[in-house]
Design a protein around this motif. Structure first.
Motif, short mmCIF file in Angstrom:
data_model
loop_
_atom_site.label_atom_id
_atom_site.label_comp_id
_atom_site.label_asym_id
_atom_site.label_seq_id
_atom_site.Cartn_x
_atom_site.Cartn_y
_atom_site.Cartn_z
N THR A 85 1.18 -1.97 0.37
CA THR A 85 0.31 0.23 -0.17
C THR A 85 0.82 1.47 -0.13
N GLY A 86 2.15 1.21 0.12
CA GLY A 86 3.30 2.65 0.27
C GLY A 86 3.30 2.83 1.85
N GLU A 87 2.99 2.68 2.64
CA GLU A 87 3.24 3.02 3.78
C GLU A 87 4.42 2.75 4.36
N LYS A 88 5.19 1.43 3.61
CA LYS A 88 6.66 1.14 4.28
C LYS A 88 7.42 2.12 2.88
N ASP A 89 7.09 2.97 2.08
CA ASP A 89 8.09 3.69 0.92
C ASP A 89 8.53 4.54 1.91
N ARG A 90 8.44 4.88 3.10
CA ARG A 90 9.42 6.22 3.67
C ARG A 90 10.18 5.40 3.79
N TRP A 91 10.28 4.67 4.61
CA TRP A 91 11.63 3.85 4.86
C TRP A 91 12.54 3.93 3.99
N LEU A 92 12.27 3.43 2.53
CA LEU A 92 13.25 2.64 1.78
C LEU A 92 14.19 3.89 0.83
N PRO A 93 15.30 4.31 0.59
CA PRO A 93 16.07 5.23 0.57
C PRO A 93 16.23 5.89 -0.59
N GLY A 94 16.19 7.85 -0.04
CA GLY A 94 16.24 9.00 -1.49
C GLY A 94 14.74 8.86 -1.70
N THR A 95 13.89 8.41 -2.21
CA THR A 95 12.65 8.52 -3.44
C THR A 95 12.29 7.55 -4.03
N SER A 96 13.31 6.41 -3.50
CA SER A 96 12.36 4.81 -3.80
C SER A 96 10.92 4.10 -3.35
N THR A 97 10.26 4.20 -3.91
CA THR A 97 9.25 3.47 -4.02
C THR A 97 9.23 1.99 -3.96
N VAL A 279 28.12 1.10 -9.00
CA VAL A 279 27.63 2.30 -10.03
C VAL A 279 27.55 3.54 -9.40
N ALA A 280 26.72 3.37 -9.13
CA ALA A 280 25.22 4.92 -8.59
C ALA A 280 25.19 4.67 -6.81
N GLY A 281 24.72 3.48 -6.32
CA GLY A 281 24.19 3.36 -5.52
C GLY A 281 22.66 3.12 -5.23
N CYS A 282 22.22 2.35 -4.10
CA CYS A 282 21.17 2.13 -3.99
C CYS A 282 19.55 3.72 -4.49
N GLU A 283 20.15 4.87 -3.83
CA GLU A 283 19.41 5.61 -3.92
C GLU A 283 18.95 5.99 -5.49
N VAL A 284 19.68 5.61 -6.39
CA VAL A 284 19.57 6.18 -7.32
C VAL A 284 18.95 5.16 -8.20
N VAL A 285 19.63 3.99 -8.56
CA VAL A 285 18.47 2.57 -9.09
C VAL A 285 18.81 2.19 -7.46
N PRO A 286 17.17 1.86 -8.06
CA PRO A 286 15.98 1.21 -6.69
C PRO A 286 16.57 -0.67 -7.12
N SER A 287 16.64 -1.37 -5.83
CA SER A 287 16.32 -2.88 -7.41
C SER A 287 15.52 -3.63 -5.58
N LEU A 288 15.25 -4.56 -5.37
CA LEU A 288 14.95 -5.62 -4.33
C LEU A 288 15.97 -6.05 -3.46
N SER A 289 16.93 -6.14 -3.63
CA SER A 289 17.50 -6.51 -2.55
C SER A 289 18.34 -5.53 -2.02
N PHE A 296 17.45 -3.19 6.45
CA PHE A 296 17.66 -4.42 7.78
C PHE A 296 17.81 -3.91 8.92
N LEU A 297 18.81 -2.77 9.06
CA LEU A 297 19.34 -2.46 10.45
C LEU A 297 18.50 -1.41 11.34
N THR A 298 17.25 -0.99 10.72
CA THR A 298 16.26 -0.37 10.91
C THR A 298 15.00 -0.99 11.57
#
Length: 330
Positions: A85-97, A279-289, A296-298
């Motif tokens: 539902t997108g409520e967990k998106d706030r815990w993802l890095p950057g603007t990732s969803t 190469v770019a970082g998870c904030e730029v190119v998100p993936s499931l991994s 994981f830490l938080t």
């Protein structure tokens, strides 16, 4: 005369002992049952190595861990509901969803699920085609073939960190020599290239294709080497062209090998993390991994939920590939 009954009794006990009974049962098994019996240690090992961590991950996904990891609260399937539902998106890095918030290109390229699936489909497709072409060339007899076969392994042998640094420097907007030519073609952003999600995803896809096409080529080459060469001699006598030989002999016989290669690469592509981070970082190119690692830490419950969803998607993809490959036998 007295030892004979004892001897007969001993023989009878040996004929009816538990080991003899077990041996007879094994001998009476069908070929399929005997094959499963031989594979049973493998199933037990897979259950310990693969199934238990998966079940443990699912168990963790049912709990919500506090940020300081001081306590765990059972929340059931709330982590999954909030994830979709997108409520967990706030815990993802950057603007990732996790899921795309809309059907726009920017929203799609910010979704970890869409990026992972898009990367897997595009990368594995190109790697299969390029690997098949390389394998067909390497299957021919020409001077220096051994050296070419050895050289093709070099990209596959390069560590992911080194590979990521190579492509980072090649596509750096200030020093990268490939940025301007590809920007003129509209494939890359001319400025801020590595921080542009679309450009970074393109670079990472190209880097993965460069590295793992050799892996596909080696697997497919093994399938080509197993084909009986007499089939081609018969085809030549019958007047078959090279295309007809490939269509009627080569491709059908290496199709199972291609299926196995695609299966391995799909599983690896769905778990991409190291190349993105280098190469770019998870904030730029998100993936499931990436989402699993960064949360994981938080938020261990959220991380476990994403990991279990990833495993479920991989399981569905693997099942579909296997079914498509062997549906005639099923």
């Amino acid at each position: 005369m007295t030892p004979e009954p004892a001897t007969e009794s001993g023989r009878e006990s040996r004929r009816t002992g538990p080991l003899v009974t077990l041996t007879r049962r094994v001998e009476n098994l069908s070929d399929t049952q005997y094959a499963y019996l031989l594979l049973s240690p493998v199933f037990v090992l897979l259950g310990i190595v693969a199934l238990y961590p998966l079940l443990r991950t699912f168990e963790l996904s049912l709990f919500e861990t506090s940020i300081n990891q001081a306590s765990q609260t059972f929340v059931g399937f709330d982590n999954y509901v909030e994830l979709f539902t997108g409520e967990k998106d706030r815990w993802l890095p950057g603007t990732s969803t996790f899921l795309p918030t809309s059907l726009t290109f920017d929203a799609m390229i910010s979704s970890a699920l869409v990026v992972t699936l898009l990367f897997a489909v595009v990368a594995v497709s190109f790697e299969t085609v390029i690997g098949l072409g390389q394998a067909l060339v390497l299957d021919q007899d020409f001077p220096g073939r051994r050296w070419v076969r050895a050289a093709i392994i070099i990209p596959w042998a390069v560590p992911i960190v080194i590979q990521g640094m190579i492509f980072f420097l090649m596509f750096h907007p200030e020093i990268g020599f490939l940025v301007q030519p590809l920007a003129d073609l509209g494939l890359l952003a001319e400025r801020n290239t590595l921080n542009d999600p679309a450009s970074a995803l393109f670079i990472i896809t190209v880097a993965d294709i460069w590295k793992t096409s050799a892996f596909m080529a080696l697997l497919i080459l093994a399938g080509l080497q197993s084909i009986d060469r007499n089939l081609y001699d018969v085809a030549k006598v019958a007047g078959a062209t090279r295309w007809q030989q490939f269509k009627l002999i080569t491709f059908p016989l290496i199709l199972p090998t291609i299926g196995i290669a695609v299966l391995f690469r799909t599983v690896q592509a769905m778990r991409i993390y190291g190349l993105i981070d280098a190469v770019a970082g998870c904030e730029v190119v998100p993936s499931l991994s990436c989402m699993v690692v960064t949360t994981f830490l938080t938020r261990q419950g959220t991380s476990a939920a994403i990991a279990f969803v990833t495993a479920a998607i991989i399981g569905v993809a693997v099942t579909a590939i296997i079914y498509q490959q062997y549906k005639e036998g099923i």
